[in-house]
Scaffold this active site. Structure first.
Site, PDB file in Angstrom:
ATOM      1  CB  CYS A   2      -0.873   0.010   1.256  1.00  0.00           C
ATOM      2  SG  CYS A   2      -1.904  -1.444   1.381  1.00  0.00           S
ATOM      3  NE  ARG A  27       4.200   1.591  -2.910  1.00  0.00           N
ATOM      4  CZ  ARG A  27       5.283   1.380  -2.161  1.00  0.00           C
ATOM      5  NH1 ARG A  27       6.343   2.125  -2.359  1.00  0.00           N
ATOM      6  NH2 ARG A  27       5.323   0.471  -1.236  1.00  0.00           N
ATOM      7  CD1 TRP A  75      -1.772  -4.158  -5.095  1.00  0.00           C
ATOM      8  CD2 TRP A  75      -1.556  -5.678  -3.501  1.00  0.00           C
ATOM      9  NE1 TRP A  75      -1.516  -5.362  -5.700  1.00  0.00           N
ATOM     10  CE2 TRP A  75      -1.395  -6.324  -4.748  1.00  0.00           C
ATOM     11  CE3 TRP A  75      -1.465  -6.452  -2.360  1.00  0.00           C
ATOM     12  CZ2 TRP A  75      -1.134  -7.681  -4.884  1.00  0.00           C
ATOM     13  CZ3 TRP A  75      -1.197  -7.812  -2.470  1.00  0.00           C
ATOM     14  CH2 TRP A  75      -1.046  -8.411  -3.737  1.00  0.00           C
ATOM     15  CG  ASN A  99       2.604  -0.785   3.219  1.00  0.00           C
ATOM     16  OD1 ASN A  99       2.000  -1.674   2.639  1.00  0.00           O
ATOM     17  ND2 ASN A  99       3.861  -0.487   2.949  1.00  0.00           N
ATOM     18  N   GLY A 100       0.968  -3.224   5.235  1.00  0.00           N
ATOM     19  CA  GLY A 100       1.507  -4.463   5.804  1.00  0.00           C
ATOM     20  C   GLY A 100       0.367  -5.388   6.207  1.00  0.00           C
ATOM     21  CD  GLU A 476      12.630 -10.638 -16.586  1.00  0.00           C
ATOM     22  OE1 GLU A 476      12.353 -11.279 -15.555  1.00  0.00           O
ATOM     23  OE2 GLU A 476      12.203  -9.477 -16.800  1.00  0.00           O
ATOM     24  CE  LYS A 480       9.133  -7.767 -16.915  1.00  0.00           C
ATOM     25  NZ  LYS A 480       9.958  -8.439 -15.997  1.00  0.00           N
ATOM     26  CD  GLU A 483       5.810  -8.856 -14.037  1.00  0.00           C
ATOM     27  OE1 GLU A 483       6.814  -8.736 -14.741  1.00  0.00           O
ATOM     28  OE2 GLU A 483       5.623  -8.215 -13.008  1.00  0.00           O
ATOM     29  CG  HIS A 499      13.681 -34.664 -19.641  1.00  0.00           C
ATOM     30  ND1 HIS A 499      14.156 -35.954 -19.650  1.00  0.00           N
ATOM     31  CD2 HIS A 499      14.674 -33.884 -20.118  1.00  0.00           C
ATOM     32  CE1 HIS A 499      15.413 -35.957 -20.084  1.00  0.00           C
ATOM     33  NE2 HIS A 499      15.749 -34.711 -20.369  1.00  0.00           N
ATOM     34  CE  LYS A 598       8.975  -1.201 -10.249  1.00  0.00           C
ATOM     35  NZ  LYS A 598       9.348  -2.002 -11.451  1.00  0.00           N
TER      36      LYS A 598
HETATM   37  C1  AGP Z   1       9.145  -8.030 -12.173  1.00  0.00           C
HETATM   38  O1  AGP Z   1       8.673  -7.566 -13.420  1.00  0.00           O
HETATM   39  C2  AGP Z   1       8.059  -8.090 -11.139  1.00  0.00           C
HETATM   40  N1  AGP Z   1       7.444  -6.843 -10.966  1.00  0.00           N
HETATM   41  C3  AGP Z   1       8.503  -8.761  -9.857  1.00  0.00           C
HETATM   42  O2  AGP Z   1       8.838 -10.088 -10.172  1.00  0.00           O
HETATM   43  C4  AGP Z   1       9.721  -8.117  -9.142  1.00  0.00           C
HETATM   44  O3  AGP Z   1      10.892  -8.335  -9.890  1.00  0.00           O
HETATM   45  C5  AGP Z   1       9.886  -8.812  -7.780  1.00  0.00           C
HETATM   46  O4  AGP Z   1       8.726  -8.563  -7.006  1.00  0.00           O
HETATM   47  C6  AGP Z   1      11.115  -8.331  -7.006  1.00  0.00           C
HETATM   48  O5  AGP Z   1      11.005  -6.957  -6.745  1.00  0.00           O
HETATM   49  P1  AGP Z   1      12.321  -6.173  -6.237  1.00  0.00           P
HETATM   50  O6  AGP Z   1      13.324  -6.220  -7.347  1.00  0.00           O
HETATM   51  O7  AGP Z   1      11.835  -4.777  -5.949  1.00  0.00           O
HETATM   52  O8  AGP Z   1      12.825  -6.885  -5.008  1.00  0.00           O
END
Ligand code: AGP
Length: 603
Positions: A2, A27, A75, A99-100, A476, A480, A483, A499, A598
């Site tokens: 949040c 975020r 969030w 937040n948390g 990776e 992407k 996401e 496999h 984020k």
């Molecule tokens: C990456 O595109 C994502 N948003 C997510 O996997 C991110 O890399 C992960 O949460 C780690 O975040 P950080 O690098 O801020 O620790």
């Protein structure tokens, strides 16, 4: 995840808080709200699900003149997304934002209900308000009520509390980000969950440690003071000058921040090279050159973890130091074995990822030296590690990390060079410059990638495959696409498909095959296995290869010459573009994808 913003100043508090919340939109959030002291001295609350403009519509025609305001972007973790569960939470005299997570919320709430308290929402956050309200009703001061209540809640949390009668805002945290700020000229004071909200607003920023009570008054003599929970003055905070200015956070000619950040990469590579080989970063490298770890325990999450896998290959091949690269969310619960000469290496863009911080704490407890490769300077990770190698990616707004990955990998490569003890940076600088140039060429020829994206974006599923140093790039690339385009994609070691997963291959499945100059023949035979089962083939591979062109339905020729171990970064940018344009054709919210934040500050 949040966003929290609090302000005490001169009649402009609501506007300052709304601007701060706007900066935290990147975020990810599902609702927002503000609570401010109105012209009659009462706390007045406005909150709404959806984007910030829904909140602003609620505020139309309201007198926003106020010198004390707290705001929040939620969030959701506990409680569905609705207006009532949005923050702030207010009873008549006290408001809070959170937040948390409060892990023992259910039992605390049950006790408070048995004492006659009522709750308006089904969030864990409101339980903290209940505790504070109950203690104030027992005659405690707000300070003591907050301190006592904080001792009763378990889990990682940051709270900001506002009370009607006292012109102060209190804040306290444990294992969650919190930053305060002071404007020397106006004595305005601010508090937030993200330093970015304070940029351009304050001259000095303060990072309190866990369990420190921050008292913001905005008064001339004591605008901001830090206390221990027992009321004694506290020294447990880091204070630093607000350095970073408000970087141009507009998208400019780009439709999305993500695309802007993809295009920033060549310039950032050159900036990183300058920082570490000519600038302030040189001093840091001198420390690295003296390190002689027997083993490196590398921890990260998500994209940062995949960057860590590339860095592991660098360090193991260049320095012959064993690297254990792990997902922080697994490492922290594994009771790992440490040796005294281990070095903990933590990779993170935000520096606030809860799992990564927990893994760090494990290393700190075992007295293992800790290094970070981190972007946000002043983040919790950067303050807890023995040594930081900043990745200098600038503010990354897009939730899907792009430029941070590149900067993490390249900073890791610089670290590997320094670990040699007698590094030869000249050769590396040449490769950095070549990589920046190659990416500029690639970024100037996106039409081919865009066309392929348009032809494949609607397929049922995707495999990204790669071998050796391209396997992390396959992982990776798949992340992407998941996401931002919300399609199912799996990153796989090319040699592993036979496999089992090859059972999934049919004419509705696309295989994005990442083929570098190394192990090329092996990679080609993996692609032929897929071709034989009518899978759709996209090859990202060396240019001028008629065989690759004939083998694939779509071929993205890349010029690997001279890049050598930096080739994975080059291929990865092609993948970033492919995923970006596929998401664009799907029409998703590329900068703020659904369900994502984020910075994942909860477990
Ligand atoms: C990456 O595109 C994502 N948003 C997510 O996997 C991110 O890399 C992960 O949460 C780690 O975040 P950080 O690098 O801020 O620790």
């Amino acid at each position: 995840m949040c966003g929290i913003v609090g302000h005490i100043g001169h009649k402009n508090s609501v506007h300052v808080v709304l601007e701060g919340l706007k900066r935290l939109e990147y975020r990810g959030y599902d609702s927002s709200g503000v609570c401010f002291k109105n012209e009659f001295g009462n706390l007045t609350l406005f909150k709404k699900t959806g984007k910030l403009h829904n909140l602003k519509n609620l505020l139309r025609g309201v007198n926003l003149s106020s010198n004390s305001c707290v705001g929040h972007t939620r969030w959701a973790t506990h409680g569905v997304v609705n207006d009532q569960n949005s923050h702030p939470h207010l009873n008549d005299t006290i408001s809070i934002v959170h937040n948390g997570i409060i892990e023992n919320a259910a039992e605390v709430k049950k006790d408070l209900i048995s004492e006659g308290l009522q709750f308006k929402s089904d969030t864990d956050s409101e339980v903290f308000l209940g505790l504070v309200h109950y203690s104030v009703r027992q005659g405690m001061s707000l300070f003591d009520a907050v301190s006592r209540s904080f001792e009763k809640v378990q889990g990682n949390s940051a709270f900001v509390i506002q009370e009607k009668s006292s012109n102060q805002i209190l804040a306290i945290k444990r294992g969650a980000p919190l930053v305060c700020g002071l404007n020397f000229k106006t004595n305005e004071v601010m508090v937030s969950s993200d330093p970015y909200a304070l940029v351009g607003m304050v001259d000095q920023i303060f990072f309190p440690e866990d369990e420190v009570v921050c008292c913001l008054t905005g008064e001339k003599d004591k605008p901001i003071t830090f206390y221990e929970k027992n009321g004694e003055l506290s020294e447990r905070y880091v204070s630093k000058k607000q350095e970073c200015g408000l970087e141009p956070q507009e998208k400019g000619e780009f439709e999305h921040y993500m695309l802007k950040e993809i295009h920033e990469q060549p310039g950032l590579i050159r900036f990183l090279e300058e920082y570490y080989f000519l600038g302030a970063g040189k001093e840091v490298l001198k420390n690295v050159e003296n390190e002689k770890p027997s083993r490196i325990q590398l921890n990260a999450c998500g994209t940062a973890y995949y960057a860590g896998l590339v860095i592991r290959n660098f360090i193991e091949s260049i320095n012959r130091i064993p690297v254990s690269a792990e997902l922080a969310s697994e490492f922290r619960y594994r009771d790992p074995i440490f040796q005294e000469s281990d070095l903990g290496l933590f990779i993170s863009q935000s520096g606030e990822t809860a799992d990564t911080l927990a893994a760090l704490n494990l290393c700190v407890e075992r007295k293992v030296k800790t290094y970070s490769l981190v972007n946000v300077e002043g983040s919790t990770l950067s303050r807890l590690c023995d040594q930081n190698l900043f990745i200098k990616a600038g503010v990354e707004i897009g939730v899907a990390s792009t430029k941070a990955f590149t900067q993490q990998v390249l900073t890791g490569r610089i670290m590997a060079e320094s670990l040699k003890g007698t590094p030869s940076y000249g050769e590396l600088r040449t490769k950095f410059s070549l990589l920046a140039h190659r990416l500029e060429v690639l970024l100037s020829q996106v039409d081919k990638i865009k066309k392929i994206a348009e032809e494949i974006y609607n397929y049922k599923g995707f495999f990204f495959t790669g071998r050796g140093q391209y396997f992390p790039i396959a992982l990776e690339g798949a992340l992407k696409l998941k996401e931002i385009a919300y399609v199912h994609a799996e990153g796989y070691a090319a040699g592993e498909l036979k496999h089992g997963p090859i059972a999934l291959i049919d004419e509705e499945m696309v295989n994005v095959a990442i083929i570098g100059p190394e192990l090329l023949e092996k990679a080609v035979s993996n692609v032929e296995e897929i071709k034989a089962r009518r899978g759709v083939i996209v090859i990202l591979g060396p240019k001028d290869r008629k065989d690759l062109e004939a083998l694939s339905d779509h071929y993205i020729p890349l010029n690997f010459d001279g890049l050598e171990e930096l080739s994975p970064i080059y291929v990865n940018v092609a993948n970033q573009l492919l995923s970006y344009y596929m998401a664009k054709f799907k029409g998703t919210d590329i900068d703020k994808p659904r369900n994502l934040a984020k910075s994942v500050t909860v477990e």
